[in-house]
Design a protein around this motif. Structure first.
Motif, mmCIF file in Angstrom:
data_model
loop_
_atom_site.group_PDB
_atom_site.id
_atom_site.type_symbol
_atom_site.label_atom_id
_atom_site.label_comp_id
_atom_site.label_asym_id
_atom_site.label_seq_id
_atom_site.Cartn_x
_atom_site.Cartn_y
_atom_site.Cartn_z
ATOM 1 N N SER A 115 11.016 -10.359 1.816
ATOM 2 C CA SER A 115 9.986 -9.679 0.920
ATOM 3 C C SER A 115 10.027 -8.056 1.368
ATOM 4 O O SER A 115 10.570 -7.858 2.303
ATOM 5 C CB SER A 115 8.552 -10.153 0.677
ATOM 6 N N PRO A 116 9.362 -7.201 0.377
ATOM 7 C CA PRO A 116 9.638 -5.741 0.742
ATOM 8 C C PRO A 116 9.007 -5.586 2.116
ATOM 9 O O PRO A 116 7.900 -6.013 2.461
ATOM 10 C CB PRO A 116 8.920 -5.234 -0.415
ATOM 11 N N ARG A 117 9.599 -4.689 2.805
ATOM 12 C CA ARG A 117 9.335 -4.428 4.310
ATOM 13 C C ARG A 117 8.115 -3.195 3.928
ATOM 14 O O ARG A 117 8.378 -2.309 3.263
ATOM 15 C CB ARG A 117 10.390 -3.730 5.067
ATOM 16 N N LEU A 118 7.262 -3.346 4.734
ATOM 17 C CA LEU A 118 5.844 -2.331 4.781
ATOM 18 C C LEU A 118 5.426 -1.907 6.125
ATOM 19 O O LEU A 118 5.512 -2.693 6.865
ATOM 20 C CB LEU A 118 4.858 -2.859 3.760
ATOM 21 N N PRO A 119 4.843 -0.552 6.295
ATOM 22 C CA PRO A 119 4.344 -0.285 7.461
ATOM 23 C C PRO A 119 3.200 -0.926 8.154
ATOM 24 O O PRO A 119 2.646 -1.732 7.246
ATOM 25 C CB PRO A 119 4.250 1.187 7.111
ATOM 26 N N SER A 120 2.838 -0.640 9.263
ATOM 27 C CA SER A 120 1.623 -1.336 9.784
ATOM 28 C C SER A 120 0.377 -1.510 9.013
ATOM 29 O O SER A 120 -0.543 -2.282 8.972
ATOM 30 C CB SER A 120 1.373 -0.924 11.311
ATOM 31 N N GLU A 121 0.198 -0.411 8.472
ATOM 32 C CA GLU A 121 -1.030 -0.262 7.425
ATOM 33 C C GLU A 121 -0.382 -0.128 5.952
ATOM 34 O O GLU A 121 0.286 0.848 5.786
ATOM 35 C CB GLU A 121 -2.239 0.795 7.625
ATOM 36 N N ALA A 122 -0.931 -1.415 5.304
ATOM 37 C CA ALA A 122 0.000 -1.019 4.073
ATOM 38 C C ALA A 122 -0.814 -1.926 2.978
ATOM 39 O O ALA A 122 -1.796 -2.723 3.228
ATOM 40 C CB ALA A 122 1.142 -1.696 3.883
#
Ligand code: MBD
Ligand code: FE
Length: 284
Positions: A115-122
């Protein structure tokens, strides 16, 4: 490859997607089970069935109903659903009985890797009009000795406010309510999403037929699915539930554990609810 996107909201359509998703996983091909063990396992299973037939004096009408139903499970592609709802919880229990860290539970049929990679706050991918109470889900990933795990991966997937999973129901964006959050250098993550609804397994297919025939209900409590991992550590597959939610005490899939129940609080001066949940991973 990812699961086919279903065009119809039917048991057979979501079953076909779940079957294709399962076949695309390495684990499906990996079975290389010792002959003696196959002999023991299958003999015990058949002996248990023989015993049930004798004790209950199974009739030919019942035998034929069973045969017809088993054929239908295959035609509907509902083997992943059937197995994950009624057997996986015991496989998970045995697989993880020696784990020191956070509890896990079943994966279920609707996980899609990458699934799409997201930063630590997302914020999880969602529709502009996405219905549901906003939820801030935050926490920290640590090792059993308390060390924060820098760059841990938190994969989160869940149903929408109508109880539908993207890639297993029609008319949803491919990655709706699915994401891979990369925690910060202290293992922290803050994920904005919406609270999922309770999930009713399809009632129009063979699993639904069994449920109706046996007078059971088809519900799972609202839940978040997660896979949490970090280098040098064992991956945890788990689910989190909501305190006081419907069917938390009578999950059809028997996958609720007391350690997995969240108790979110209203966001002060904000919108929706928030909850903190930390994950503790065993060393690999
Ligand atoms: C689900 O969403 C699920 O998590 C399981 C285990 C079975 C059916 C549907
Ligand atoms: Fe689920």
């Amino acid at each position: 490859m990812t699961g086919i996107i279903t065009e119809q909201a039917t048991a057979a359509a979501s079953g076909a997607a779940a079957t294709e998703q399962f076949r695309s996983k390495q684990r499906a091909e990996a079975a290389d089970v010792d002959t003696k063990r196959v002999d023991n396992l299958v003999t015990e299973l058949l002996t248990a069935a023989h015993d049930i037939i004798r004790r209950h004096k199974l009739t030919y009408a019942e035998y034929d109903a069973l045969k017809a139903w088993l054929i239908q499970v295959g035609e509907d592609g509902e083997w992943p659903l059937f197995l994950d709802v009624w057997l996986e919880h015991v496989v998970e229990e045995v697989a993880n009985e020696n784990r020191q860290g956070s509890k896990g539970t079943i994966e279920g049929p609707y996980y899609v890797p990458d699934s799409p990679r997201l930063p630590s706050e997302a914020t999880l991918p969602m529709q502009e009009s996405e219905a549901g109470t906003p939820l801030l889900f935050q926490g920290q990933v640590r090792s059993v000795d308390g060390t924060p795990l820098s760059g841990a991966k938190v994969e989160l997937w869940h149903a929408d406010n109508d109880g539908y999973y993207s890639q297993f129901a029609p008319d949803l964006p491919e990655w709706n309510l699915r994401g891979t959050i990369i925690a910060d250098d202290q293992g922290n993550f803050r994920i904005h999403t919406i609270e999922p609804a309770p999930y009713q397994i399809p009632t129009d297919g063979s699993c639904g037929k069994l449920i109706a025939a046996a007078g059971w209900h088809a519900w799972r409590p609202a839940h978040l699915h997660l896979k949490v991992s970090a280098p040098g550590h064992q991956l945890i597959t788990t689910q989190l539930y909501f305190k006081g939610g419907e069917h938390v005490t009578d999950d059809i899939a028997s996958a609720v554990k007391p350690e997995l129940i969240l108790d979110p609080t209203p966001v002060a001066g904000g919108n929706g609810r928030e909850v903190t949940y930390d994950f503790v991973l065993d060393r690999a």
